[in-house]
Scaffold this motif. Structure first.
Motif, short mmCIF file in Angstrom:
data_model
loop_
_atom_site.label_atom_id
_atom_site.label_comp_id
_atom_site.label_asym_id
_atom_site.label_seq_id
_atom_site.Cartn_x
_atom_site.Cartn_y
_atom_site.Cartn_z
N TYR A 89 0.69 -1.14 -0.39
CA TYR A 89 0.36 0.18 -0.16
C TYR A 89 0.57 1.14 0.06
O TYR A 89 0.01 2.53 -0.08
N GLU A 90 2.04 1.13 0.58
CA GLU A 90 2.77 2.18 0.03
C GLU A 90 3.84 2.14 -1.15
O GLU A 90 5.15 2.74 -1.22
N MET A 91 3.30 1.89 -1.90
CA MET A 91 4.09 1.99 -3.49
C MET A 91 2.93 2.17 -4.66
O MET A 91 2.21 1.19 -4.42
N GLN A 92 3.65 2.39 -5.36
CA GLN A 92 3.15 2.39 -6.98
C GLN A 92 3.53 1.96 -7.77
O GLN A 92 5.11 2.32 -8.46
N ILE A 93 3.45 1.02 -8.38
CA ILE A 93 4.41 0.29 -10.02
C ILE A 93 4.20 0.85 -10.97
O ILE A 93 2.74 0.77 -11.90
N ASN A 94 4.79 0.90 -12.24
CA ASN A 94 4.33 1.30 -13.87
C ASN A 94 5.28 0.32 -14.15
O ASN A 94 6.42 0.59 -14.23
N ILE A 95 5.12 -0.62 -15.35
CA ILE A 95 5.76 -1.77 -15.91
C ILE A 95 5.84 -1.46 -17.34
O ILE A 95 4.83 -0.74 -18.00
N VAL A 96 6.63 -0.73 -17.47
CA VAL A 96 7.27 -0.96 -18.71
C VAL A 96 7.83 -1.76 -19.97
O VAL A 96 7.67 -2.88 -19.59
N GLY A 97 7.27 -1.88 -20.33
CA GLY A 97 7.24 -3.24 -21.95
C GLY A 97 6.38 -4.68 -20.91
O GLY A 97 5.58 -4.22 -20.65
N GLN A 98 6.77 -5.83 -21.55
CA GLN A 98 6.10 -6.58 -21.19
C GLN A 98 6.73 -7.71 -19.25
O GLN A 98 7.84 -7.48 -19.55
N ILE A 99 5.33 -8.70 -19.37
CA ILE A 99 5.43 -9.15 -18.35
C ILE A 99 6.35 -10.52 -18.12
O ILE A 99 5.11 -11.00 -19.15
N SER A 100 6.98 -10.83 -17.67
CA SER A 100 7.30 -11.84 -17.90
C SER A 100 6.38 -12.54 -16.58
O SER A 100 6.50 -12.46 -15.75
N LYS A 101 6.48 -14.34 -17.70
CA LYS A 101 5.28 -14.57 -16.17
C LYS A 101 5.81 -16.22 -16.25
O LYS A 101 6.09 -16.46 -17.04
N LYS A 102 5.48 -17.18 -14.92
CA LYS A 102 5.61 -18.28 -15.08
C LYS A 102 4.36 -18.98 -15.25
O LYS A 102 3.30 -18.91 -15.95
N LEU A 103 5.68 -20.24 -16.03
CA LEU A 103 4.61 -21.53 -16.64
C LEU A 103 5.74 -22.48 -15.78
O LEU A 103 6.27 -22.88 -16.05
N VAL A 104 4.21 -23.31 -15.14
CA VAL A 104 4.98 -25.23 -14.89
C VAL A 104 4.14 -26.09 -16.00
O VAL A 104 3.44 -26.03 -16.65
N TYR A 136 -4.36 -20.95 -14.98
CA TYR A 136 -3.31 -20.39 -14.02
C TYR A 136 -4.05 -20.98 -12.48
O TYR A 136 -4.97 -20.45 -12.03
N SER A 137 -2.66 -21.33 -11.96
CA SER A 137 -2.85 -21.49 -10.52
C SER A 137 -2.20 -20.70 -9.66
O SER A 137 -1.00 -20.28 -9.14
N ARG A 138 -3.45 -19.85 -8.34
CA ARG A 138 -2.51 -18.96 -7.48
C ARG A 138 -1.50 -19.72 -6.61
O ARG A 138 -0.57 -18.91 -5.88
N ARG A 139 -1.93 -20.72 -6.20
CA ARG A 139 -0.85 -21.55 -5.13
C ARG A 139 0.61 -21.28 -5.71
O ARG A 139 1.69 -20.90 -4.98
N LEU A 140 0.20 -22.16 -7.39
CA LEU A 140 2.07 -21.82 -8.06
C LEU A 140 2.32 -21.19 -8.18
O LEU A 140 3.44 -20.80 -8.60
#
Lengths: 150, 313
Positions: A89-104, A136-140
């Motif tokens: 809650y004490e930060m804000q984030i701006n992502i430039v470009g692509q987000i890398s995600k995880k794949l199991v 998508y798994s929130r656990r993983l």
């Protein structure tokens, strides 16, 4: 994700950016100057984790953090900030470009990184080709990679 | 000898198959059924659990009370419906459970985890052919909090564990859009203790492996490419899951038992009404459904085979 906006009324602001994310913060810096609120503005080049840890840990309660930059940069700085005691809650984030995600990997459960445009990738743990899915798994905290028989 | 009538038949009168909540009241109230494949399937289950524990078993720590309820329900079921095969003796909180088919006796203090070598759900699951899934109810949803799954129809317990009902079913085409998932969830959450339900699900399988896990798809999935009109009767199997749903009164969880039955197409179609109806259903099956069921690669070959068989009658 919340819209990236300047939030008035904080005790102090810290603006951190990489070279790609700096421009977006210029208006915020100007706003802080007009409001006569203390702030630090830093373009993080090759600053070490130790430096950032120290800097974050010196901040007082009520300091608000803005991070703007590419995904790898954001992940690193957010982790350090959380470790230093900042909350989400004490930060804000701006992502430039692509987000890398995880794949199991569905065969060996190994975790791989992928970006949005990837449809297939080779599992770096067992070498099979995986099809990226939206399951998508929130656990993983990861998406499921399916094998194919072709 | 397996007669075709030993297979639970999943279709109603309609020759058009669509997704629906086709659950019906389970009048006999038995969670478990034994078939003549019992000993083979039990030993296969135990082998899989030993070799692939991460794939076949998962539980959240807070499920222990519900797991004991499942042990209670299943053991009572076994000794009630199969008194010549299972026995239970209770002495001062000590339970002595005997499986006369495997010639095993287990003695434990009911409710005391330390008196069993493995978790209660894992223990009792090794005595039944069914896969056992525990869904806990909280925040207006059902969460897959524990399961012993050895014979999945191409899904992963490891990946789906701790998902809510919608997350689990999100890969099914059309399931999100038409609110069916909501209606089924609401139905499941209203299931009451003492009033179990049953539904049947069907699919085709190239080959006859019961352990058709997502994790091993690249092995058993290959058989899909080998199906021809000539070998379909032998190679392709009709697979039926009998799924039963029980409310656990104390923990308010839901026990979901899945018994997977399989029969080769050549045996399945010996009964002409089944051949006729299945041919009609498979011919009219929407593409999204046969894609999801994994039939696309060999549907044409199976249709050709069924058509040729129909001409012989």
């Amino acid at each position: 994700m919340k819209e990236f906006l300047y939030t008035k009324g904080k005790r102090k602001y810290i603006f951190c950016a990489d070279s790609k994310g700096a421009e977006l913060l210029y208006n915020f810096v100007q706003q802080a100057m007009e409001d006569k609120v203390p702030f630090d503005f830093m373009i993080i080049g090759d600053k070490s984790d130790a430096f950032l840890e120290h800097w974050y840990s010196q901040q007082k309660m009520g300091t608000f953090l803005y991070l703007s930059g590419q995904w790898e940069f954001i992940k690193r700085l957010k982790k350090l900030a959380l470790e230093a005691g900042f909350s989400e809650y004490e930060m804000q984030i701006n992502i430039v470009g692509q987000i890398s995600k995880k794949l199991v990997c569905c065969e060996c459960y190994g975790v791989n990184e992928f970006i949005d445009d990837d449809l297939h990738l080779t599992c770096k743990h067992c070498g099979i080709v995986l099809e990226v899915s939206s399951h998508y798994s929130r656990r993983l905290e990861a998406y499921l990679g399916y094998t194919s028989i072709s | 000898m397996i007669s075709h009538f030993s297979l639970p038949y999943p279709f109603s009168d309609s020759n058009v198959y669509k997704y629906s909540n086709n659950a019906a009241l389970l009048h006999t109230k038995n969670a478990i059924e034994l078939t003549d494949r019992y000993l083979d399937e039990i030993s296969l289950k135990r082998e899989l659990l030993t070799k692939h524990p991460e794939r076949c078993y998962h539980s959240s720590p807070h499920t222990m009370a519900a797991q004991w309820e499942i042990v209670d329900l299943i053991i009572n079921n076994l000794v009630t419906y199969y008194p010549d095969k299972f026995e239970l003796e209770k002495k001062d909180g000590q339970w002595i459970f005997s499986n006369l088919l495997t010639k095993e006796t287990a003695s434990f203090k009911f409710g005391d985890r330390t008196t069993l070598e493995i978790e209660p759900l894992d223990f009792i699951g090794r005595h039944v052919q069914e896969d056992l899934i525990l869904m806990m109810q909280r925040d207006g949803d059902l969460i897959l909090d524990a399961g012993q799954l050895c014979f999945p129809a191409n899904w992963s317990l490891y990946f789906n564990s701790e998902m809510n009902f919608k997350e689990i079913h999100s890969p099914i085409p059309g399931f999100q859009s038409d609110f069916l998932v909501d209606r089924i969830l609401q139905f499941l959450m209203r299931i009451e203790a003492g009033t179990p339900w049953e539904r049947k699900n069907w699919s085709l399988m190239a080959g006859s492996r019961l352990d058709s896990s997502l994790e091993t798809f690249s092995e058993w999935g290959q058989a899909r490419k080998r199906v021809t009109k000539e070998n379909a009767g032998e190679l392709v199997h009709f697979r039926v899951e009998v799924q039963k749903l029980f409310r656990l009164p104390k923990s308010n969880g839901i026990l979901f038992t899945i018994h997977s039955h399989m029969l080769s197409l050549e045996k399945f179609i010996q009964h002409t009404p089944w051949l006729e109806q299945f041919y009609a259903i498979l011919r009219e099956l929407p593409k999204a459904i046969y894609d999801y069921k994994g039939i696309s690669l060999y549907r044409e070959q199976v249709l050709d085979y069924l058509e040729a068989e129909l001409k012989k009658r």
